[in-house]
Design a protein around this motif. Structure first.
Motif, PDB file in Angstrom:
ATOM      1  N   ARG A  56      37.794   4.157   5.864  1.00 10.92           N
ATOM      2  CA  ARG A  56      36.677   4.571   6.945  1.00 10.92           C
ATOM      3  C   ARG A  56      36.465   3.651   7.527  1.00 10.92           C
ATOM      4  O   ARG A  56      36.001   3.849   8.823  1.00 10.92           O
ATOM      5  CB  ARG A  56      35.187   5.224   5.811  1.00 10.92           C
ATOM      6  CG  ARG A  56      35.648   6.006   5.123  1.00 10.92           C
ATOM      7  CD  ARG A  56      34.889   7.327   5.464  1.00 10.92           C
ATOM      8  NE  ARG A  56      33.780   7.551   5.642  1.00 10.92           N
ATOM      9  CZ  ARG A  56      32.983   7.407   4.802  1.00 10.92           C
ATOM     10  NH1 ARG A  56      33.119   7.972   3.013  1.00 10.92           N
ATOM     11  NH2 ARG A  56      31.391   7.998   5.573  1.00 10.92           N
ATOM     12  N   GLY A  57      36.377   2.522   7.716  1.00 14.49           N
ATOM     13  CA  GLY A  57      36.021   1.798   8.551  1.00 14.49           C
ATOM     14  C   GLY A  57      36.629   1.252   9.659  1.00 14.49           C
ATOM     15  O   GLY A  57      36.428   1.784  11.102  1.00 14.49           O
ATOM     16  N   PHE A  58      38.271   1.311   8.922  1.00 15.84           N
ATOM     17  CA  PHE A  58      39.191   1.376  10.297  1.00 15.84           C
ATOM     18  C   PHE A  58      39.360   2.637  11.318  1.00 15.84           C
ATOM     19  O   PHE A  58      38.915   2.604  12.713  1.00 15.84           O
ATOM     20  CB  PHE A  58      40.573   1.089   9.985  1.00 15.84           C
ATOM     21  CG  PHE A  58      41.118   1.123  10.919  1.00 15.84           C
ATOM     22  CD1 PHE A  58      41.535  -0.096  12.196  1.00 15.84           C
ATOM     23  CD2 PHE A  58      42.294   2.238  11.692  1.00 15.84           C
ATOM     24  CE1 PHE A  58      42.557  -0.051  12.689  1.00 15.84           C
ATOM     25  CE2 PHE A  58      43.418   1.807  12.030  1.00 15.84           C
ATOM     26  CZ  PHE A  58      43.304   0.739  13.486  1.00 15.84           C
ATOM     27  N   THR A  59      38.778   3.790  10.678  1.00 15.63           N
ATOM     28  CA  THR A  59      38.951   5.278  11.252  1.00 15.63           C
ATOM     29  C   THR A  59      37.926   4.917  12.363  1.00 15.63           C
ATOM     30  O   THR A  59      37.451   5.532  13.668  1.00 15.63           O
ATOM     31  CB  THR A  59      39.317   5.884  10.759  1.00 15.63           C
ATOM     32  OG1 THR A  59      40.038   6.238   9.853  1.00 15.63           O
ATOM     33  CG2 THR A  59      39.436   7.743  11.206  1.00 15.63           C
ATOM     34  N   ASP A  60      36.575   4.974  11.768  1.00 11.86           N
ATOM     35  CA  ASP A  60      34.969   4.694  12.588  1.00 11.86           C
ATOM     36  C   ASP A  60      34.777   3.816  13.703  1.00 11.86           C
ATOM     37  O   ASP A  60      34.907   4.037  14.622  1.00 11.86           O
ATOM     38  CB  ASP A  60      33.920   4.330  11.721  1.00 11.86           C
ATOM     39  CG  ASP A  60      33.969   5.896  10.895  1.00 11.86           C
ATOM     40  OD1 ASP A  60      34.406   6.907  10.989  1.00 11.86           O
ATOM     41  OD2 ASP A  60      32.659   5.488   9.862  1.00 11.86           O
ATOM     42  N   MET A  61      36.068   2.311  13.901  1.00 11.81           N
ATOM     43  CA  MET A  61      36.448   1.171  14.794  1.00 11.81           C
ATOM     44  C   MET A  61      36.612   2.080  15.729  1.00 11.81           C
ATOM     45  O   MET A  61      36.442   1.923  16.709  1.00 11.81           O
ATOM     46  CB  MET A  61      36.803   0.214  14.068  1.00 11.81           C
ATOM     47  CG  MET A  61      35.961  -0.476  13.463  1.00 11.81           C
ATOM     48  SD  MET A  61      37.039  -1.920  12.965  1.00 11.81           S
ATOM     49  CE  MET A  61      36.086  -3.033  12.295  1.00 11.81           C
TER      50      MET A  61
END
Length: 311
Positions: free
Chosen positions: A32-37
């Motif tokens: 989730r965090g990587f995709t949002d970044m």
């Protein structure tokens, strides 16, 4: 745009709570965090081409052969003489998320790139050095990549995310020079030389005992190259090095003789991309991306990625 993928997904893992899980309870905080970044970076910087750069060897043999302590402390259960090729210690709940991150990138149509026997830094360094058309923006929390910044045509910049994406710093030669006191005309190269002298415990680089960042920056500022500085160490008539500092450098001669290829980012790695690096305006495999979103409960992140690509 060249992403240091591991740098970003490690930051995502530690920045998003493990309570963020798939429907079956599997942690997906890094995904989730990587995709949002990625979505935020694409939205804010509008790259036309993008590569997520991978560590195919996080501790390359050529660096370990030169300096056995290189990243040795990161190898689980190994002493400072740990061999190359041993897998890096990755948190148990992060390791299963990395293949899923790669699946999301593949379904979205975002290129990944790697080079056998090299780190992501080397992939980024090589792609930046060989780029002929577009300006380059590298994104990483690794200070080593400050050495690739330059004002050439095309220009190379680093978006340094060491303190998180919200506090990212856009660095070129002027900013690196101001930050570290190295000469602006060769800021990237001089930063690498300063790092060799100062050392970096996080990478297992001992540096020259008694030479800190300020002394190192002052010293490299007096020379036009690493070779010139090395020659001056042996030339006692060269008054650009004080007697006190020369004594320290002479004592560290074995280290100084081998450290350059350890610290310098490679610019000649044999990089392979899994697809053309043009950033798509929509996912190349939307059905697969939808299936991943549903299976892993990452629908909101996938929708943000779709929106970022479509802009």
């Amino acid at each position: 745009m060249l992403l240091d993928a591991a740098s970003l997904y490690f930051r995502a893992y530690y920045g998003v709570p493990e309570s963020v899980t798939a429907p079956d309870g599997t942690p997906v905080n890094a995904v989730r965090g990587f995709t949002d970044m990625v979505s935020r970076l694409v939205t804010e910087h509008r790259p036309t081409r993008l590569v997520a750069c991978l560590d195919l060897d996080w501790r390359p043999a050529f660096r370990v052969d030169a300096l056995p302590t290189y990243k040795a402390h990161r190898v689980p259960g190994e002493p400072d003489t740990a061999p190359a090729g041993v897998p890096e210690e990755v948190p148990d709940t992060l390791a299963p998320q990395v293949p899923l991150i790669l699946e999301v990138l593949e379904a979205a149509g975002i290129a990944t790139g790697g080079a056998e026997g090299y780190e992501a830094d080397d992939v980024i360094g090589t792609l930046a050095a060989t780029e002929k058309t577009d300006h380059v923006l590298a994104v990483s929390g690794d200070r080593d990549l400050m050495q690739i910044v330059g004002d050439g045509d095309p220009a190379v910049r680093l978006l340094y995310v060491g303190r998180g994406l919200a506090k990212a710093e856009l660095l070129g030669p002027a900013e690196v020079a101001a930050k570290y006191g190295v000469p602006v005309g060769r800021a990237g190269e001089a930063y690498a030389e300063m790092a060799m002298l100062r050392g970096d415990p996080s990478d297992g680089l001992p540096g020259v005992p008694g030479v800190g960042a300020k002394t190192a920056a002052t010293l490299v500022g007096r020379f036009d190259s690493w070779a010139e500085l090395r020659a001056a160490i042996e030339d006692r008539s060269d008054n650009r090095i004080s007697a006190t500092v020369r004594t320290k450098l002479v004592a560290a001669a074995p280290y100084l003789a081998v450290v350059e290829p350890v610290v310098r980012v490679a610019v000649d790695a044999d990089v392979h991309l899994d697809r053309p690096d043009a950033l798509p305006t929509e996912p190349v495999d939307p059905d697969r991306l939808d299936a991943l979103a549903e299976r892993w409960g990452i629908g909101s992140s996938v929708e943000r990625l779709r929106a970022a690509l479509a802009r």
